[in-house]
Enzyme design. Structure first.
Site, PDB file in Angstrom:
ATOM      1  N   LYS A   6      41.763  78.921 -15.483  1.00 38.50           N
ATOM      2  CA  LYS A   6      40.535  78.229 -15.070  1.00 38.50           C
ATOM      3  C   LYS A   6      40.464  76.835 -15.679  1.00 38.50           C
ATOM      4  O   LYS A   6      39.498  76.110 -15.489  1.00 38.50           O
ATOM      5  CB  LYS A   6      39.309  79.059 -15.460  1.00 38.50           C
ATOM      6  N   CYS A  55      32.213  89.461  -9.524  1.00 37.46           N
ATOM      7  CA  CYS A  55      32.401  90.275 -10.743  1.00 37.46           C
ATOM      8  C   CYS A  55      31.166  90.215 -11.629  1.00 37.46           C
ATOM      9  O   CYS A  55      31.271  90.207 -12.866  1.00 37.46           O
ATOM     10  CB  CYS A  55      33.634  89.852 -11.536  1.00 37.46           C
ATOM     11  N   HIS A  92      29.793  88.390 -16.706  1.00 33.16           N
ATOM     12  CA  HIS A  92      30.920  88.820 -15.875  1.00 33.16           C
ATOM     13  C   HIS A  92      31.264  90.249 -16.301  1.00 33.16           C
ATOM     14  O   HIS A  92      31.078  90.615 -17.459  1.00 33.16           O
ATOM     15  CB  HIS A  92      32.086  87.869 -16.171  1.00 33.16           C
ATOM     16  N   ASP A 149      31.804  83.960 -24.223  1.00 31.39           N
ATOM     17  CA  ASP A 149      32.764  84.013 -23.118  1.00 31.39           C
ATOM     18  C   ASP A 149      32.775  82.621 -22.484  1.00 31.39           C
ATOM     19  O   ASP A 149      31.873  82.252 -21.740  1.00 31.39           O
ATOM     20  CB  ASP A 149      32.321  85.095 -22.131  1.00 31.39           C
TER      21      ASP A 149
HETATM   22  C1  LIG Z   1      36.843  84.546 -14.776  1.00 30.73           C
HETATM   23  C2  LIG Z   1      35.905  85.018 -15.809  1.00 30.73           C
HETATM   24  C3  LIG Z   1      36.243  86.065 -16.671  1.00 30.73           C
HETATM   25  C4  LIG Z   1      37.536  86.806 -16.559  1.00 30.73           C
HETATM   26  O1  LIG Z   1      38.622  85.964 -16.718  1.00 30.73           O
HETATM   27  P1  LIG Z   1      40.106  86.517 -16.450  1.00 30.73           P
HETATM   28  O2  LIG Z   1      40.926  85.294 -16.413  1.00 30.73           O
HETATM   29  O3  LIG Z   1      40.065  87.234 -15.134  1.00 30.73           O
HETATM   30  O4  LIG Z   1      40.435  87.428 -17.580  1.00 30.73           O
HETATM   31  C5  LIG Z   1      35.322  86.423 -17.628  1.00 30.73           C
HETATM   32  N1  LIG Z   1      34.160  85.788 -17.753  1.00 30.73           N
HETATM   33  C6  LIG Z   1      33.797  84.778 -16.965  1.00 30.73           C
HETATM   34  C7  LIG Z   1      32.489  84.085 -17.175  1.00 30.73           C
HETATM   35  C8  LIG Z   1      34.667  84.365 -15.955  1.00 30.73           C
HETATM   36  O5  LIG Z   1      34.306  83.367 -15.144  1.00 30.73           O
END
Ligand SMILES: *Cc1c(COP(=O)(O)O)cnc(C)c1O
Length: 414
Positions: free
Chosen positions: A234, A372, A131, A208
């Site tokens: 999430k 993204c 991302h 991540d």
């Molecule tokens: C959504 C996401 C992010 C960013 O998360 P935020 O809540 O926007 O800071 C980073 N990495 C992955 C894999 C994501 O799915």
């Protein structure tokens, strides 16, 4: 799995669905079919109620007051930190830092760890599956230090090419930063192997976990990772709150990131001494209600059981994959052996944005775009894909509705 066991699980999961007010409404005259959980999942009443209770009865600033309300707010806030610790099986709450989310957690590590450790000629190793949040902060840190960002390759199925990863891991590598689950394709990365390979060279690893945390049970001690980051929104929790787990020895050695209140012990104009972990990295009044809401989300998910969640979501994934594959002209992008519950796809002759707009007319919410993750799109030579991402509250029937709507869209475009 037998049909019976499957329908038991289906009935079990359907009960939880009624906890989500957002899902009980019509959009464009149709019952909402929410398949954009990879971007943000919905909140159950337990989370909404926890935040409301805090605002109605407990609100005060934390760690500061001698008065009762401040003590209650502090207890609730620190209780949420303990819930996060338990959820991740971290050794200590000193290793749990509240941030605004995944993006801020990665920026914290990139600036504090990267800023203090990186020298000219050093390298940071990431993968093609990242991302933007796990690319840009490292580019910035590398640029500031004169270091280089290395990117491990993927194959056509959207799986990490471990040979490429091994080849790029060098004596100059200072940190490996990789997604646990790809948000664009759903691929689950071989994080145990990644950590083992990196640690064999003495290189710390940041995972991540933004897309992994709602689907997989995470044990940071078993993973042996050095940093693990995720976002509340999430994981059925509030937005604006997230977590950085960090190995205590590394966090101890890292300089503070932002300066301000709460992160200090003493301040004078000549010298400031910093607070202990985790407060050293939490400058200013934190998102107290967000942390409490996240704690409630973790309790909620724990109640359902991540094992049940994962099992049901794999059913949804297999059903969606099988049914979407029957559509002529539809191509699934990302066919990794090990996938979390999302499907990225393209349909010949229909731009993903048009498809998303048409589906929305039937109340079906999917994501369209580059997610993204532009380097992933570039790898597949695509400007965008459509992405349906499933949560435990989704149903087989909703997937059938998605499939029917995609077929209808094809008729419109003929
Ligand atoms: C959504 C996401 C992010 C960013 O998360 P935020 O809540 O926007 O800071 C980073 N990495 C992955 C894999 C994501 O799915």
């Amino acid at each position: 799995m037998t049909r019976n066991a499957n329908s038991n699980l289906s009935a079990q999961m359907a009960k939880w669905r009624s906890d989500f007010p957002v899902l009980q409404q019509n959009i464009n005259g149709h019952p909402l079919v929410y398949l954009d959980n990879g971007a943000s999942s919905q909140r159950p009443l337990a989370v909404i109620e926890a935040e409301r209770h805090y605002a109605s009865h407990l609100h005060s600033n934390v760690h500061r007051g001698v008065h009762s309300l401040s003590a209650l707010a502090t207890d609730a806030f620190e209780g949420a930190r303990e819930s996060v610790r338990r959820f991740l099986n971290a050794r200590s709450t000193r290793e749990i830092i509240f941030t605004r989310g995944t993006t801020e957690s990665i920026n914290l590590v990139a600036q504090s760890y990267g800023g203090s450790q990186l020298r000219a000629g050093d390298e940071i190793l990431i993968t093609t599956l990242e991302h933007h949040s796990n690319i840009v902060p490292w580019q910035m840190a590398c640029k500031a230090a004169g270091a280089t960002l290395k990117v491990a390759a993927i194959n056509r199925r959207g799986e990490l090419d471990l040979a490429s990863f091994k080849a790029l891991l060098s004596p100059r590598t200072r940190l490996v930063a990789t997604s646990h689950v790809s948000n664009a394709l759903g691929s689950v990365l071989p994080v145990a192997q990644i950590v083992a390979l990196a640690h064999a060279q003495g290189v710390p690893v940041l995972l991540d976990g933004a897309q992994a945390i709602p689907h997989l049970s995470i044990d940071v001690q078993a993973l042996d990772c050095d940093f693990y980051v995720f976002s509340g929104h999430k994981l059925y929790g509030p937005d604006g709150i997230g977590v950085l787990y960090g190995r205590e020895s590394l966090l101890e050695a890292m300089p503070p990131w932002q300066g301000g209140g709460d992160m200090i012990l003493t301040v004078s104009f000549t010298e400031t001494t910093y607070n202990q972990l985790p407060y050293k990295f939490e400058a200013g009044t934190p998102h107290i209600s967000g942390a409490i809401g996240l704690g409630a989300a973790i309790d909620y998910v724990t109640q359902i059981g991540l094992k049940n969640i994962a099992e049901w979501e794999q059913h949804l994934l297999h059903h969606a994959t099988a049914q979407l594959s029957t559509i002529e002209g539809l191509t699934i992008i990302g066919t990794a052996e090990d996938k979390a519950s999302l499907v990225s796809f393209t349909v010949d002759g229909i731009h993903p944005h048009d498809l998303g707009t048409i589906l929305d007319q039937s109340g079906i919410a999917i994501r369209t775009g580059h997610h993204c993750a532009m380097p992933v799109m570039q790898f597949f030579g695509l400007p965008a894909t459509a992405r349906a991402s499933f949560a435990f509250y989704n149903t087989m029937d909703e997937i059938d509705q998605l499939v029917t709507a995609v077929r209808s869209a094809q008729h419109l475009f003929r």
